[in-house]
Design a protein around this motif. Structure first.
Motif, short mmCIF file in Angstrom:
data_model
loop_
_atom_site.label_atom_id
_atom_site.label_comp_id
_atom_site.label_asym_id
_atom_site.label_seq_id
_atom_site.Cartn_x
_atom_site.Cartn_y
_atom_site.Cartn_z
N UNK A 1 70.23 54.36 80.27
CA UNK A 1 69.86 54.97 81.38
C UNK A 1 70.68 54.43 82.72
N UNK A 2 70.81 53.21 82.79
CA UNK A 2 71.53 52.55 83.60
C UNK A 2 73.26 52.69 83.49
N UNK A 3 73.34 52.57 82.14
CA UNK A 3 74.80 52.62 81.85
C UNK A 3 75.18 54.17 82.30
N UNK A 4 74.58 55.07 82.41
CA UNK A 4 75.10 56.42 82.58
C UNK A 4 75.33 56.38 83.99
N UNK A 5 74.90 55.40 84.78
CA UNK A 5 75.22 55.35 86.45
C UNK A 5 76.26 54.15 86.48
N UNK A 6 76.84 53.77 85.41
CA UNK A 6 77.57 52.71 85.39
C UNK A 6 76.98 51.46 85.90
N UNK A 7 76.08 51.22 85.92
CA UNK A 7 75.25 49.92 86.60
C UNK A 7 75.44 49.05 85.44
N UNK A 8 76.40 48.59 85.14
CA UNK A 8 76.69 47.57 84.01
C UNK A 8 75.72 46.33 84.05
N UNK A 9 75.90 45.57 85.16
CA UNK A 9 74.96 44.45 85.27
C UNK A 9 73.72 44.62 85.17
N UNK A 10 73.21 45.65 85.49
CA UNK A 10 71.43 45.82 85.77
C UNK A 10 71.24 46.38 84.09
N UNK A 11 72.23 46.92 83.51
CA UNK A 11 71.96 47.47 82.07
C UNK A 11 71.98 46.22 81.18
N UNK A 12 72.97 45.50 81.41
CA UNK A 12 72.82 44.19 80.72
C UNK A 12 71.57 43.35 80.70
N UNK A 13 71.36 43.35 81.93
CA UNK A 13 69.87 42.69 82.18
C UNK A 13 68.83 43.33 81.46
N UNK A 14 68.59 44.55 81.63
CA UNK A 14 67.62 45.09 81.11
C UNK A 14 67.60 45.07 79.33
N UNK A 15 69.07 45.13 78.90
CA UNK A 15 69.13 45.07 77.43
C UNK A 15 68.91 43.47 77.14
N UNK A 16 69.25 42.61 77.86
CA UNK A 16 69.04 41.16 77.61
C UNK A 16 67.72 40.88 77.29
N UNK A 17 66.91 41.28 78.07
CA UNK A 17 65.45 41.12 77.98
C UNK A 17 64.94 41.73 76.62
N UNK A 18 65.19 42.82 76.21
CA UNK A 18 65.13 43.49 75.01
C UNK A 18 65.38 42.86 73.69
N UNK A 19 66.72 42.25 73.99
CA UNK A 19 67.33 41.25 72.68
C UNK A 19 66.44 39.84 72.76
N UNK A 20 65.89 39.47 73.77
CA UNK A 20 65.07 38.14 73.65
C UNK A 20 63.80 38.39 72.52
N UNK A 21 63.32 39.69 72.52
CA UNK A 21 62.24 40.02 71.72
C UNK A 21 62.83 40.49 70.19
N UNK A 22 64.14 41.08 70.21
CA UNK A 22 64.62 41.58 69.10
C UNK A 22 66.16 40.92 68.97
N UNK A 23 66.40 39.78 68.48
CA UNK A 23 67.57 39.21 68.51
C UNK A 23 68.47 39.62 67.50
#
Length: 420
Positions: free
Chosen positions: A39-61
């Protein structure tokens, strides 16, 4: 005192409950991180999108799809320099293991970044060959590998890759593929002009150096410890009539380079230059230590020349000439045919020498600019069966049955469509 103890216990219970609730909330948010990142990437909010996905990857590396998305989020961020985004993206892609269904896709993405952005053809080639080992029918991997080979002066090594691309391509795309193959065969220096523009090589051109030389210089800068770009630059310099300078560009014996004599392309370039300079004994010495498989156009061509010029073993030399002339680009190498004719004459077979010389003259005429100017025009109209018959005639004269068959199928398909 008892009252205070009860109060403390209650406060601890509340604190623990709050902490658990907050922890649960955080876990839930991280679980939602993947969809939130999209969702954030659709608005080109790349940094916030990476933060959101980074949290997900902590659970699902080990989520390969998420790793690919994270790589894309890095390279899409035009607010950061590529020396930041590309290494981070590559780090994400490398975490996709070889046993993942997305491993081939990850290696292809690695190669794109390594080649198109970092201008590192050796690294890209390794990634692409790994991708092909994981998915032997990947058109994208084969196509990009062809580009890497063509832009590093190794266009003569692409034939097997091309026919794989042709075989796995949908029928409606095969005419375009055949046209691309024609350009790679006969205009390898200009077949990738669009790629030079895309990579910024054309824009970097200054002075009188052609784009091709600028590209090789760039590759030498980005991979200074690899022999590939030095060999490509030396070949270009040799074509410009400067074999001595070309030899110096190879930097043979550079202590920083420990794999140059294990690279067939480099060794072939070195031997060619030694032959051009009349240093046949050194060329023979290098050839006897040929690295890798004893195959390919360069191998057979150089073997023929050395057997003829150094050992005067004309019979064996003629066998090697035949092998070279059967291996692309051998069928179009009229100069090599003249060499074979000379070898036949030295062996005492003047009649055969005359026949080979006549064939060399025929092929030389097929390589004239007027012939290819017409073919390039005809290939601009892939829906014209009559025009494509001229392409078939050209390949038939050149002695290339596989291209004749492939183009004949295209003509038959067009004629059938017109009759419907």
């Amino acid at each position: 005192m008892k009252f205070q103890t009860k109060t403390v216990r209650r406060l601890l219970v509340v604190a623990i409950a709050v902490a658990l609730a907050w922890g649960g909330y955080q876990v839930a948010q991280r679980q939602l991180g993947y969809s939130r990142a999209i969702e954030l990437a659709q608005f080109q909010l790349w940094g916030k999108a990476r933060d959101a996905l980074g949290g997900y990857l902590q659970l699902h590396p080990s989520d390969a799809e998420a790793r690919l998305l994270m790589a894309e989020l890095w390279v899409s961020d035009d607010q950061l320099f590529t020396d930041v985004t590309v290494p981070n993206a590559l780090d994400q892609l490398r975490q996709v293991p070889s046993n993942s269904p997305l491993a081939a896709a990850a290696r292809i993405q690695e190669a794109k970044l390594q080649f198109l952005v970092q201008h590192r053809p050796v690294a890209a080639e390794k990634s692409l060959r790994t991708a092909i080992s994981l998915d032997e029918n990947s058109i994208e991997a084969h196509q990009l590998l062809c580009r890497v080979l063509e832009t590093t002066a190794r266009y003569h090594e692409t034939e097997s890759l091309f026919w794989k691309i042709y075989d796995v391509s949908p029928p409606e795309q095969r005419a375009v593929r055949l046209r691309e193959w024609y350009m790679s065969q006969f205009f390898p220096q200009t077949a990738n002009d669009d790629l030079d523009v895309r990579m910024g090589i054309t824009a970097a051109q200054t002075g009188t150096l052609p784009v091709e030389a600028v590209r090789y210089l760039r590759f030498r800068e980005t991979e200074p410890n690899e022999p590939l770009a030095r060999a490509a630059l030396a070949r270009w310099t040799s074509r410009s009539g400067q074999p001595r300078e070309a030899l110096s560009l190879l930097d043979v014996g550079d202590e920083k380079i420990d794999n140059e004599l294990a690279d067939p392309f480099f060794v072939a370039t070195l031997i060619d230059l030694l032959i051009d300079l009349g240093e046949y004994e050194r060329a023979d010495q290098r050839f006897r230590a040929w690295p890798g498989a004893r195959e390919g156009f360069d191998y057979w061509r150089l073997k023929a020349i050395i057997l003829e010029e150094v050992h005067q073993d004309f019979v064996s030399a003629l066998e090697a000439y035949d092998q070279a002339l059967q291996t692309w680009p051998g069928p179009a190498e009229w100069r090599l045919m003249h060499r074979k004719a000379g070898c036949l004459a030295r062996a005492g077979d003047r009649d055969q020498a005359s026949q080979v010389r006549s064939r060399a003259e025929e092929v030389e005429k097929l390589m004239e600019e007027g012939v290819h100017q017409r073919l390039r025009y005809v290939l601009g109209f892939l829906d014209d069966p009559d025009g494509l018959k001229e392409v078939i005639a050209f390949y038939r004269q050149l002695g290339r049955p596989r291209e004749v068959t492939a183009w004949s199928r295209e003509v038959a398909r067009l004629v059938a469509a017109q009759l419907e």
